[in-house]
Design an enzyme around this catalytic site. Structure first.
Site, mmCIF file in Angstrom:
data_model
loop_
_atom_site.group_PDB
_atom_site.id
_atom_site.type_symbol
_atom_site.label_atom_id
_atom_site.label_comp_id
_atom_site.label_asym_id
_atom_site.label_seq_id
_atom_site.Cartn_x
_atom_site.Cartn_y
_atom_site.Cartn_z
ATOM 1 N N LYS A 39 3.268 76.216 5.394
ATOM 2 C CA LYS A 39 3.571 75.149 6.367
ATOM 3 C C LYS A 39 5.071 75.114 6.640
ATOM 4 O O LYS A 39 5.866 75.688 5.882
ATOM 5 C CB LYS A 39 3.082 73.809 5.804
ATOM 6 C CG LYS A 39 3.769 73.415 4.498
ATOM 7 C CD LYS A 39 3.088 72.229 3.828
ATOM 8 C CE LYS A 39 3.796 71.887 2.513
ATOM 9 N NZ LYS A 39 3.091 70.842 1.762
ATOM 10 N N ARG A 136 -2.156 59.192 -0.312
ATOM 11 C CA ARG A 136 -1.866 59.772 1.007
ATOM 12 C C ARG A 136 -3.205 59.889 1.739
ATOM 13 O O ARG A 136 -3.892 58.896 1.876
ATOM 14 C CB ARG A 136 -1.140 61.117 0.845
ATOM 15 C CG ARG A 136 0.127 60.956 0.004
ATOM 16 C CD ARG A 136 1.169 62.043 0.167
ATOM 17 N NE ARG A 136 0.701 63.418 0.260
ATOM 18 C CZ ARG A 136 1.501 64.480 0.137
ATOM 19 N NH1 ARG A 136 2.813 64.324 -0.105
ATOM 20 N NH2 ARG A 136 1.030 65.700 0.249
ATOM 21 N N TYR A 266 37.230 66.569 9.195
ATOM 22 C CA TYR A 266 37.193 65.166 9.648
ATOM 23 C C TYR A 266 37.506 64.186 8.514
ATOM 24 O O TYR A 266 36.979 64.326 7.410
ATOM 25 C CB TYR A 266 35.803 64.829 10.187
ATOM 26 C CG TYR A 266 35.441 65.556 11.461
ATOM 27 C CD1 TYR A 266 36.284 65.555 12.576
ATOM 28 C CD2 TYR A 266 34.230 66.229 11.552
ATOM 29 C CE1 TYR A 266 35.920 66.211 13.744
ATOM 30 C CE2 TYR A 266 33.861 66.894 12.716
ATOM 31 C CZ TYR A 266 34.717 66.884 13.806
ATOM 32 O OH TYR A 266 34.354 67.542 14.960
ATOM 33 N N MET A 314 29.154 69.695 12.105
ATOM 34 C CA MET A 314 27.915 70.167 12.704
ATOM 35 C C MET A 314 27.787 71.692 12.665
ATOM 36 O O MET A 314 26.709 72.234 12.434
ATOM 37 C CB MET A 314 27.828 69.683 14.159
ATOM 38 C CG MET A 314 26.469 69.939 14.794
ATOM 39 S SD MET A 314 26.392 69.427 16.517
ATOM 40 C CE MET A 314 26.606 67.664 16.392
HETATM 41 C C1 LIG Z 1 2.954 71.378 0.458
HETATM 42 C C2 LIG Z 1 1.660 71.315 -0.246
HETATM 43 C C3 LIG Z 1 1.364 72.218 -1.278
HETATM 44 C C4 LIG Z 1 2.372 73.190 -1.853
HETATM 45 O O1 LIG Z 1 3.198 72.497 -2.757
HETATM 46 P P1 LIG Z 1 4.322 73.249 -3.604
HETATM 47 O O2 LIG Z 1 4.872 72.206 -4.492
HETATM 48 O O3 LIG Z 1 5.327 73.732 -2.609
HETATM 49 O O4 LIG Z 1 3.660 74.355 -4.324
HETATM 50 C C5 LIG Z 1 0.086 72.197 -1.815
HETATM 51 N N1 LIG Z 1 -0.833 71.317 -1.374
HETATM 52 C C6 LIG Z 1 -0.575 70.411 -0.409
HETATM 53 C C7 LIG Z 1 -1.641 69.457 0.022
HETATM 54 C C8 LIG Z 1 0.683 70.357 0.181
HETATM 55 O O5 LIG Z 1 0.938 69.451 1.133
#
Ligand SMILES: *Cc1c(COP(=O)(O)O)cnc(C)c1O
Length: 374
Positions: A39, A136, A266, A314
């Site tokens: 992701k 969640r 800055y 930046m």
């Molecule tokens: C992001 C995520 C993972 C991976 O987690 P890591 O700590 O990066 O291994 C696994 N399961 C879900 C549901 C996630 O959102």
């Protein structure tokens, strides 16, 4: 003057061989199937290349947050199973279903919409997500019976195929995670009593997959670990047998020799204390270098370590290199593999009061990723 290839100001090198090796290592360590989580553009490393490398290392499935990410992987040529688990309210799953994307399901409504997207000859593959403590998404225990019964019915009539039950852990403590595991097992039992016997169960991400063997369940969802970074405060990548895949570097864009008392960047938060050389590094917070690490973030130039002097802007920051022989065009490494003498992404995270996940994920679109294999 040397500089980066193509005269680049900055780049992120992504070692796909490291991703492949990390997956292989984690598969062996956990003796489990690996769902490689790519992701957020592969935690900043590039989703398609990360998925391809993970599959080459033996991952059997790819995990992403949403179906937009999943469809981009399909378009990028990833034909392995892909599961996506976070959906907009009222999401239409037609395209995902047509592309064979598997859906993480957290409610009766999502389940019914998944089933509606099935075609006559192809059920939609679903992973039912159970809420076991994280607060969640996930099906709440009071809804297990209704959702599981409907999933079993939809499976019997060929609209869905339940491939997994899954959940996610808090890593609050081993005891809290064990309690979540027990809650999960109760959910698995409830599903079985309603006729669901999916081939997979998965609950462990990197942290639990490494530290809590009873959470592996033959299938683990690994994100940060495949990129070679440690989710633990007290253990480095090397301690875990992992190799960081990303090196973030730039080229020194200017140097100037200045007297004592010279203000830098800055606000003049930093003033020189003696005759010294200042080097300008062309990466800033637009590139994901956290402004919070002003005055603190580490870099290596010519094999020597220095710190950011003054505020990160930046597009750039300044390093006080003292009398080191630094010249325009020299390579500046912000982070990479610490066993090769580079600062780690975790040091940047510490300097910015965050976690290494955020450091790599926020590398900005202005930083070209260049794929390498070491
Ligand atoms: C992001 C995520 C993972 C991976 O987690 P890591 O700590 O990066 O291994 C696994 N399961 C879900 C549901 C996630 O959102």
């Amino acid at each position: 003057m040397s500089g980066l290839p193509g005269g680049a100001l900055r780049e992120a090198l992504v070692d796909v061989g490291a991703i492949e090796d990390n997956v292989r290592h984690l598969r062996r360590l956990t003796e489990s199937e690996v769902i490689a989580v790519v992701k957020a553009d592969g935690y900043g490393h590039g989703a398609v290349r990360s998925a391809a490398a993970a599959l080459a290392g033996g991952a059997t499935r790819i995990g992403v947050s949403d179906t937009t990410e999943a469809l981009a992987l399909r378009r990028g040529g990833i034909d392995a199973p892909i599961v996506a688990w976070l959906h907009a309210p009222g999401a239409d799953f037609a395209e995902a279903a047509a592309q064979g994307i598997e859906l993480g399901i957290s409610s009766l409504d999502q389940l019914q919409r998944a089933a509606a997207a099935a075609s006559a000859d192809r059920p939609v593959a679903v992973h039912l997500k159970l809420e076991t403590g994280l607060s969640r998404n996930g099906i709440a225990p009071e809804d297990y019976r209704v959702v599981f019964a409907e999933a079993a019915r939809l499976e019997r009539i060929g609209r869905v195929r339940v491939v997994a039950l899954f959940s996610h852990l808090s890593n609050a403590s081993a005891d809290e995670d064990r309690a979540a595991l027990r809650a999960f097992e109760e959910g698995v039992g409830a599903a079985a009593s309603l006729g669901l016997a999916p081939p997979l169960r998965h609950i462990a991400a990197t942290h639990a997959a490494i530290d809590l063997p009873e959470s592996r369940l033959g299938c683990v969802r690994i994100g940060i670990g495949i990129y070679g970074l440690s989710p633990f405060d007290d253990r480095s990548s090397a301690d875990l047998g992992l190799r960081p895949a990303m090196t973030l570097r730039g080229t020194v864009a200017a140097v100037r020799r200045v007297p004592p008392g010279k203000g830098v960047s800055y606000g003049y938060d930093y003033r020189t204390e003696r005759d010294t050389t200042l080097a300008l590094v062309p990466l800033g917070y637009a590139d994901g270098v956290p402004r919070q690490a002003s005055g603190a973030g580490p870099v290596v130039i010519g094999g020597r370590r220095h710190r950011v002097a003054g505020r990160i802007a930046m597009d750039q920051f300044v390093v006080d290199v003292g009398d080191a022989p630094v010249a325009v065009g020299d390579e500046v490494v912000l982070f990479g593999d610490p066993t090769l003498g580079m600062p780690s992404a975790t040091e940047w995270a510490d300097a910015a009061a965050t976690i290494n996940y955020e450091i790599v994920t926020r590398i900005g679109p202005r930083v070209p990723r260049r794929q390498v294999t070491q």
